[in-house]
Design a protein around this motif. Structure first.
Motif, short mmCIF file in Angstrom:
data_model
loop_
_atom_site.label_atom_id
_atom_site.label_comp_id
_atom_site.label_asym_id
_atom_site.label_seq_id
_atom_site.Cartn_x
_atom_site.Cartn_y
_atom_site.Cartn_z
N HIS A 14 33.70 -11.21 -21.56
CA HIS A 14 35.02 -11.31 -20.94
C HIS A 14 35.55 -12.73 -21.07
N CYS A 15 36.85 -12.85 -20.95
CA CYS A 15 37.54 -14.13 -21.11
C CYS A 15 37.02 -15.16 -20.09
N PRO A 16 36.97 -16.42 -20.46
CA PRO A 16 36.48 -17.43 -19.51
C PRO A 16 37.48 -17.82 -18.43
N TYR A 17 38.72 -17.39 -18.55
CA TYR A 17 39.73 -17.94 -17.66
C TYR A 17 39.97 -17.07 -16.42
N CYS A 18 41.08 -16.35 -16.36
CA CYS A 18 41.55 -15.85 -15.06
C CYS A 18 40.81 -14.59 -14.60
N ALA A 19 41.18 -14.17 -13.38
CA ALA A 19 40.46 -13.08 -12.70
C ALA A 19 40.73 -11.71 -13.29
N LEU A 20 41.67 -11.62 -14.23
CA LEU A 20 41.85 -10.33 -14.91
C LEU A 20 40.61 -10.02 -15.74
N GLN A 21 39.92 -11.08 -16.19
CA GLN A 21 38.67 -10.95 -16.94
C GLN A 21 38.83 -9.93 -18.08
N CYS A 22 39.79 -10.21 -18.93
CA CYS A 22 40.06 -9.32 -20.06
C CYS A 22 38.81 -9.14 -20.90
N GLY A 23 38.63 -7.94 -21.41
CA GLY A 23 37.49 -7.69 -22.27
C GLY A 23 37.70 -8.30 -23.64
N GLY A 54 44.52 -6.04 -24.70
CA GLY A 54 45.34 -7.23 -24.97
C GLY A 54 44.66 -8.51 -24.48
N LEU A 55 45.08 -9.61 -25.04
CA LEU A 55 44.68 -10.94 -24.56
C LEU A 55 45.91 -11.82 -24.56
N CYS A 56 45.93 -12.82 -23.70
CA CYS A 56 47.00 -13.80 -23.78
C CYS A 56 46.58 -14.96 -24.68
N GLN A 57 47.48 -15.90 -24.88
CA GLN A 57 47.19 -17.03 -25.77
C GLN A 57 45.95 -17.80 -25.35
N LYS A 58 45.74 -17.90 -24.05
CA LYS A 58 44.58 -18.65 -23.57
C LYS A 58 43.29 -17.95 -24.00
N GLY A 59 43.26 -16.64 -23.84
CA GLY A 59 42.08 -15.90 -24.22
C GLY A 59 41.82 -15.94 -25.72
N TRP A 60 42.88 -15.75 -26.51
CA TRP A 60 42.73 -15.76 -27.97
C TRP A 60 42.13 -17.07 -28.46
N THR A 189 50.71 -16.06 -15.93
CA THR A 189 49.33 -16.36 -15.55
C THR A 189 48.36 -15.33 -16.10
N MET A 190 48.73 -14.09 -16.16
CA MET A 190 47.85 -13.05 -16.70
C MET A 190 48.70 -11.99 -17.41
N PRO A 191 49.23 -12.33 -18.57
CA PRO A 191 50.21 -11.45 -19.23
C PRO A 191 49.78 -10.00 -19.42
N PRO A 192 48.52 -9.70 -19.78
CA PRO A 192 48.20 -8.28 -19.94
C PRO A 192 48.38 -7.46 -18.67
N PHE A 193 48.44 -8.13 -17.53
CA PHE A 193 48.64 -7.41 -16.27
C PHE A 193 50.00 -6.72 -16.23
FE1 SF4 Z 1 42.04 -14.58 -20.23
FE2 SF4 Z 1 44.66 -14.39 -20.47
FE3 SF4 Z 1 43.20 -12.23 -19.92
FE4 SF4 Z 1 43.49 -14.10 -18.07
S1 SF4 Z 1 45.11 -12.82 -18.95
S2 SF4 Z 1 41.59 -13.09 -18.62
S3 SF4 Z 1 43.55 -15.94 -19.30
S4 SF4 Z 1 43.15 -13.42 -21.81
#
Ligand code: SF4
Length: 727
Positions: A14-23, A54-60, A189-193
């Motif tokens: 999972h992504c290192p950043y926000c609490a959405l913890q995208c896969g 999906g992922l946001c720019q931070k995750g990618w 903050t968490m675009p895939p949301f």
């Molecule tokens: Fe990572 Fe962006 Fe998903 Fe948050 S929304 S977990 S920062 S990819």
């Protein structure tokens, strides 16, 4: 070229950043030798319920931080010349242990303080709490989640007897006709949301409350919803007025209130004076808009035949000196409509940090032990002490929350040593100049981090740690879903896990308390310590989570007790995706409605500071920016801080679009480039907080705190806006 047959298999994490913890999947590079310029893993998005692929720019771009040019790869110790110089692990750890022992011998164990982070894995958060209480025997531990979740946690615990950010799966949101979203800019903050808001948007039912027309507020354009733009610091008034309308127009779910809540009569009396026209004079939202929103929410509610409605809060309303009261008012609205504990409706808080949920469950908070237990509860102390193999009488009592802890550093009687783990407090804490002063007053500052953050650069000793793709562990996302973090690459140089660092320190301190270094074994101990607590993980293990995932599962929600009649999932408890369906976690099973009232911001506008300052985030950066400023693709897009102001304000104060503006609060003075926009109110300026130095907005924010949660009031303070002096 690597033959296809030999290509490493992707590692699901999972992504290192926000609490959405995208896969995401991490494909290890064929050659992972430390120090190579190429990245050790490739990131690809993975289908997971929170991100839908999906992922946001931070995750990618997250893998870039694994090989940041200034990644810490060896311990650093401040030398005689004042510079941080490389040292061996033995030398650095001996130095830290020796100085901690000497300070504790001279001043007592409470002279050592520990500051944790909401990005640490559950295993690290648990071990940090155990290290502080059982090894150091200090009460002085708190963490940066105090700045993130504490108001919602306090309000949720008070109302429901349990704090789980979203007490339902995030995918439930899709079926709602209406969503009231207060103080959250999820589009950045968490675009895939945003995909989870689609149902409400298509029904015209997305209501965004934000003093700024953020990217999220714009999702409500085009008939897809409503944006309410209150005066900063008055969100509570909006909520009091909504409840007034619901009661006055008999739109509440009376049967639900009678059956599932207590305190509704007190609350009804408390909002009697907040008729919409009066509320408008305080919050600036037109009375008819308030009525329209109340009716929209009621029409979406199941008791009136709607498909469902949700009330969601974020930092915008929680980071306030009346944050707990504001979240309580949001909960009161949700309860009045009969939404909570009902499939397809509810109240939830959108947790921010990657492990903001787990981080507050396992013992980093100053008043809590693992399992989300109170540290002053004798039964909880006895249970946890037995797991740790210590005498409960030796466990310290409650400490003080983050702002009070940071403010006390180096003062007479206050801590003289601080260990910081995964937090960059000189950028992310309020009244940042004062924090910097307090750190300078310490006898010993030790920072464990992956890069030389602004806080690490002030330390006496810096210890390099592994991160995210280099470690095994678990995280608990914003839904209370426990998920696996997996290792896909080796760490560079001599970076080591905090688990190893803490165990080594404990050994060198002469402690006989065992600290584990194997994440799976630490999790098993954590699970035992949590057994019987509200956040019960005792039915979980790394092996079970792995097996569940291999069989198509996607993590398991707490509470997940080991001892339970329901063993319908892999022979174990199935976890609890939705809580409160039968009863609330209060002694009588009812949700407590609590009367609250508006007091206004602690630092309100006045003649010498006539403009509201609100702070927030941008899509490209995360928290203090310690990670994302090291990603060139992100840094290029937003390289420096800026201040948004309305053209009318710009004309009034003589600050043109693109000019350098000076902002002055009672705490400090900063400068940033002005951006004219009508997205902010003419009485308000907005600044993102991801920077240090001359444009660090937390040098202006107030460290006044909420009396219940101790959350600082990041989101609003009073400033003067003037042109910056000519160079
Ligand atoms: Fe990572 Fe962006 Fe998903 Fe948050 S929304 S977990 S920062 S990819």
């Amino acid at each position: 070229a690597v033959p296809v047959a030999d290509a490493p298999a992707p590692v699901a994490t999972h992504c290192p950043y926000c609490a959405l913890q995208c896969g995401m999947d991490l494909t290890p590079a064929a050659d992972q030798r430390a120090g190579r310029a190429s990245l050790p893993v490739t990131v690809t998005p993975r289908q997971f319920p929170t991100n839908g692929g999906g992922l946001c720019q931070k995750g990618w771009t997250s893998a870039t931080v694994l090989r940041a040019p200034d990644r810490l790869t060896t311990p650093l110790v401040r030398g005689a010349g004042g510079e941080l110089v490389p040292a061996s692990w033995d030398a650095a750890l001996d130095l830290v242990a020796g100085r901690l022992s000497a300070l504790a011998a001279e001043h007592g164990p409470e002279t050592v303080a520990v500051f944790g982070g909401g990005g640490l894995t559950n295993e690290k958060a648990y071990t940090l709490g155990k290290f502080a209480r059982a090894v150091l025997r200090t009460p002085n531990i708190d963490y940066n989640g105090r700045f993130c979740m504490s108001s919602a946690a306090a309000a949720g615990n008070r109302a429901f007897g349990l704090d789980r950010g979203l007490p339902f799966p995030v995918t439930d949101l899709a079926g709602a006709d209406a969503i009231l979203l207060l103080g959250s800019n999820v589009a950045e903050t968490m675009p895939p949301f945003v995909q989870h808001l689609a149902g409400a948007r298509s029904a015209g039912g997305l209501v965004v409350v934000d003093p700024r027309r953020s990217a999220t507020a714009r999702l409500a354009d085009g008939g897809q919803g409503i944006h309410l733009q209150p005066v900063p610091g008055t969100d509570l008034v909006v909520l009091l007025a909504l409840l007034h309308v619901l009661l006055a127009e008999r739109l509440v779910d009376r049967a639900y209130l009678d059956a599932r809540t207590s305190g509704s009569d007190d609350v009804a009396r408390s909002v009697a004076a907040w008729w919409p026209e009066r509320a408008e004079t305080v919050c600036g939202v037109p009375a008819e808009e308030l009525r329209r929103v109340a009716r929209l929410l009621a029409a979406a509610s199941p008791s009136r035949g709607g498909r469902g409605a949700y009330v969601l809060t974020g930092r915008g309303v929680e980071q306030s000196a009346q944050g707990t009261a504001t979240v309580t008012a949001a909960i009161n609205v949700a309860l009045a409509l009969g939404l909570v504990g009902r499939v397809g409706s509810g109240y939830g808080c959108l947790t921010g940090q990657g492990n903001g949920q787990g981080g507050r469950e396992h013992g980093q908070k100053c008043d809590q032990l693992p399992g989300y237990r109170r540290i002053d509860d004798p039964a909880a102390r006895a249970h946890v002490a037995a797991v740790w193999g210590v005498d409960p009488a030796t466990l310290p009592g409650p400490g003080v929350p983050a702002v009070a802890l940071l403010t006390s550093l180096g003062t007479p009687g206050g801590p003289r040593a601080l260990l910081v783990h995964g937090s960059n407090v000189v950028v992310s804490a309020p009244n940042a100049d004062r924090v910097r002063e307090r750190l300078a007053a310490l006898d010993l500052l030790v920072v464990c981090d992956v890069v030389p953050s602004e806080t690490a650069l002030l330390a006496d000793v810096v210890l390099p740690t592994t991160q995210w793709a280099e470690e095994e562990g678990t995280m608990t996302n914003l839904e209370g879903r426990v998920i696996r973090r997996r290792r896909a690459a080796g760490p560079p140089g001599e970076a080591r896990s905090e688990l190893w660092i803490l165990a080594e320190l404990a050994r060198r301190l002469g402690s006989d308390v065992a600290l584990g270094t194997d994440p799976a074994a630490v999790f098993d101990e954590l699970a035992r310590a949590s057994a019987g607590g509200v956040a019960d993980y005792s039915g979980l293990s790394h092996a079970r989570l792995d097996a569940h995932e291999a069989a198509g599962g996607e993590g398991l929600y707490w509470p997940c007790p080991a001892t339970h009649a329901d063993t319908s999932c892999d022979g174990g408890h199935p976890g609890t995706p939705r809580v409160f369906l039968e009863r609330f976690a209060t002694p009588d099973g009812r949700a407590r409605m609590v009367a609250v009232d508006h007091a206004g911001p602690s630092d309100d506008v006045r003649p010498d500071a006539p403009v509201h300052l609100v702070t927030g985030r941008v899509l490209q950066h995360y928290q203090s920016g310690a990670q994302t400023h090291r990603v060139p693709e992100l840094e290029r897009l937003v390289p420096e801080p800026y201040v948004e102001l309305h053209p009318l304000l710009g004309l009034r104060v003589g600050v043109g679009d693109g000019a350098l503006a000076r902002l002055t609060s009672a705490r400090g003075v900063i400068e940033a480039t002005a951006r004219w926009t009508d997205a902010v109110r003419p009485d308000t300026v907005f600044m993102p907080f991801h920077w240090s130095g001359a444009g660090s907005v937390n040098r202006l924010t107030t460290d006044a705190v909420d009396p219940v949660s101790a959350m600082p009031e990041f989101k609003v303070c009073a400033v003067a806006v003037t042109p910056a002096a000519e160079p």
